[in-house]
Design an enzyme around this catalytic site. Structure first.
Site, short mmCIF file in Angstrom:
data_model
loop_
_atom_site.label_atom_id
_atom_site.label_comp_id
_atom_site.label_asym_id
_atom_site.label_seq_id
_atom_site.Cartn_x
_atom_site.Cartn_y
_atom_site.Cartn_z
N ASP A 68 32.28 -5.93 25.21
CA ASP A 68 32.54 -6.85 23.94
C ASP A 68 31.55 -6.63 22.93
OD1 ASP A 68 34.22 -9.41 22.92
OD2 ASP A 68 32.16 -9.75 22.50
N TYR A 73 26.65 -7.67 15.51
CA TYR A 73 25.62 -7.60 16.33
C TYR A 73 24.61 -6.17 16.10
CZ TYR A 73 28.95 -10.57 19.16
OH TYR A 73 29.68 -11.49 19.49
N LYS A 98 34.46 -6.44 16.51
CA LYS A 98 34.87 -7.70 15.44
C LYS A 98 34.68 -7.39 13.99
CE LYS A 98 33.75 -10.60 19.44
NZ LYS A 98 32.51 -9.94 19.66
N HIS A 147 36.47 -12.33 13.37
CA HIS A 147 35.48 -12.91 14.13
C HIS A 147 35.19 -14.40 13.71
CE1 HIS A 147 30.94 -11.71 15.59
NE2 HIS A 147 31.50 -13.01 16.07
N1 LIG Z 1 33.13 -14.57 18.86
C1 LIG Z 1 32.18 -15.06 18.49
O1 LIG Z 1 31.80 -15.70 17.84
C2 LIG Z 1 30.88 -15.02 19.87
C3 LIG Z 1 29.62 -15.93 19.62
C4 LIG Z 1 28.84 -15.53 20.71
C5 LIG Z 1 28.93 -14.62 21.70
N2 LIG Z 1 30.11 -13.98 21.80
C6 LIG Z 1 30.50 -12.77 23.03
O2 LIG Z 1 30.34 -13.52 24.26
C7 LIG Z 1 29.12 -12.84 24.89
C8 LIG Z 1 28.72 -13.77 25.76
O3 LIG Z 1 28.05 -15.15 25.21
P1 LIG Z 1 26.50 -15.12 25.04
O4 LIG Z 1 25.85 -13.84 25.01
O5 LIG Z 1 26.40 -15.95 23.74
O6 LIG Z 1 25.87 -16.13 26.13
P2 LIG Z 1 26.20 -16.42 27.74
O7 LIG Z 1 26.84 -15.19 28.22
O8 LIG Z 1 26.92 -17.45 27.89
O9 LIG Z 1 24.85 -16.32 28.04
C9 LIG Z 1 23.61 -15.50 27.91
C10 LIG Z 1 22.67 -16.14 28.73
O10 LIG Z 1 22.36 -16.22 29.86
C11 LIG Z 1 21.64 -15.65 30.63
N3 LIG Z 1 21.95 -15.08 31.96
C12 LIG Z 1 22.90 -14.25 32.16
N4 LIG Z 1 23.16 -13.99 33.37
C13 LIG Z 1 22.52 -14.76 34.11
C14 LIG Z 1 22.39 -14.96 35.37
N5 LIG Z 1 23.27 -14.49 36.43
N6 LIG Z 1 21.38 -15.78 35.66
C15 LIG Z 1 20.73 -16.66 34.72
N7 LIG Z 1 21.00 -16.39 33.62
C16 LIG Z 1 21.83 -15.63 33.15
C17 LIG Z 1 20.96 -14.42 29.57
O11 LIG Z 1 19.73 -14.07 29.88
P3 LIG Z 1 19.32 -12.65 30.13
O12 LIG Z 1 19.89 -11.85 29.06
O13 LIG Z 1 17.72 -12.73 30.08
O14 LIG Z 1 19.86 -12.18 31.52
C18 LIG Z 1 21.47 -14.93 28.37
O15 LIG Z 1 20.34 -15.94 27.98
C19 LIG Z 1 28.18 -12.49 23.84
O16 LIG Z 1 27.38 -11.56 24.28
C20 LIG Z 1 29.13 -11.86 23.02
O17 LIG Z 1 29.86 -10.52 23.33
C21 LIG Z 1 31.18 -14.03 20.80
#
Ligand SMILES: NC(=O)c1ccc[n+]([C@@H]2O[C@H](COP(=O)([O-])OP(=O)(O)OC[C@H]3O[C@@H](n4cnc5c(N)ncnc54)[C@H](OP(=O)(O)O)[C@@H]3O)[C@@H](O)[C@H]2O)c1
Length: 279
Positions: free
Chosen positions: A48, A53, A78, A111
């Site tokens: 994704d 990004y 997106k 998005h």
């Molecule tokens: N459509 C939208 O508006 C929108 C907005 C935000 C995000 N997104 C999408 O959703 C995806 C996921 O959301 P997100 O990246 O915001 O947040 P997330 O996946 O909820 O959290 C990522 C955080 O959690 C940590 N983490 C990951 N696995 C872990 C584990 N097993 N143990 C402990 N910590 C862990 C990561 O650190 P490390 O990297 O250091 O492991 C990072 O700091 C994004 O990457 C993006 O593709 C979309």
């Protein structure tokens, strides 16, 4: 390479999506190739990304270097807010495909709705054309509110296959999930582990479920998303944590554990609000 054990969910348009994918938000452009290569080696087949990004080039390089057949991969990107409108949407998908080095993506999302500009219905009609042109197999939306979905359904001919929204145990988004279930729109959880903004790992029911199954809190939360029928796309820069997040098919939460984690909801939004982003 690992063979993916990830189940798929069916879109209303006849295509399918791997229920667990890998998110790319806040993955630096110069690290994206290494991180996506790691994710593909771990076994992820659903990636994704987004124009915002800035890492589509790295994603494309990792896909090309992997040698994995294109039809085994599911790639989402997106359309960014400033590209809403008909011609700018056509230009935006062409640029994303060029950066990714792909003929088409599997899923193209608007998005954010950006209600203040009121261009999302026109933009959705452009996505219908993008799909007809074969540049995206399926089309969907992200961060759309109930009222935005109502307008898309009332004013256009195509129902989005999916709405990608902030969703985690502190923000369970039941009204949007119920709307999606009623209209054949899958719900995809972004920020599934708390978006690096809120600590869900220490919440009692999460810690208890993790201890009961001998897994990490992150693994328990990813299972909670999967068992709720959500598509989930956790992000990690660490190969160890991406592997951990992928290793979630050897245990199952009980109904009571799922309910206890769901009861953590306090409508806590950790990211932007769809009323405001892009305004
Ligand atoms: N459509 C939208 O508006 C929108 C907005 C935000 C995000 N997104 C999408 O959703 C995806 C996921 O959301 P997100 O990246 O915001 O947040 P997330 O996946 O909820 O959290 C990522 C955080 O959690 C940590 N983490 C990951 N696995 C872990 C584990 N097993 N143990 C402990 N910590 C862990 C990561 O650190 P490390 O990297 O250091 O492991 C990072 O700091 C994004 O990457 C993006 O593709 C979309």
């Amino acid at each position: 390479m690992t063979t993916t054990p990830v189940p798929t969910l069916a879109f209303h348009d006849g295509h399918t999506i791997p229920q667990l994918g890998f998110g790319l938000y806040r993955v630096a452009p110069d690290e994206a190739e290494r991180i996506v290569s790691d994710a593909l080696e771990v076994g992820y087949r659903h990636i994704d990304t987004a124009a915002l990004y800035g890492n589509e080039v790295g994603v494309g390089r990792a896909i090309a270097a992997s040698g994995i057949p294109r039809d085994e991969l599911f790639i989402t990107t997106k359309l960014w807010n400033s590209d809403q409108g008909t011609q700018s949407a056509f230009d935006a998908i062409d640029l994303s495909l060029e950066k990714l080095g792909l003929e088409s993506v599997n899923l193209y999302l608007i998005h954010w709705p950006v209600p203040s500009r009121d261009l999302f219905v026109e933009t959705w009609k452009a996505l219908e054309q993008i799909q007809a042109d074969g540049k995206s197999t399926s089309i969907g939306v992200s961060n759309f509110r109930l009222s935005d979905l109502d307008r898309v359904l009332a004013e256009t001919d195509t129902v989005p296959v999916l709405n990608q929204i902030e969703l985690h145990p502190l923000f369970t988004q039941l009204p949007l999930r119920e709307y999606g279930a009623a209209h054949g729109i899958l719900t995809e959880s972004w920020g599934p582990l708390g978006h690096a903004q809120v600590n869900i790992f220490d919440e009692g029911p999460v810690a208890a479920a993790a201890a009961a199954h001998g897994v990490s809190p992150a693994q328990a939360i990813i299972r909670w998303h999967l068992q709720n029928g959500l598509v989930v796309i956790p992000k990690s820069n660490s190969r160890e944590r991406m592997a951990q997040n992928f290793d979630v098919f050897g245990f199952e939460l009980s109904d009571a554990e799922v309910s206890a984690i769901s009861a953590l909801n306090r409508d806590h939004r950790s990211g932007g609000h769809p009323d405001e982003v892009g305004a």
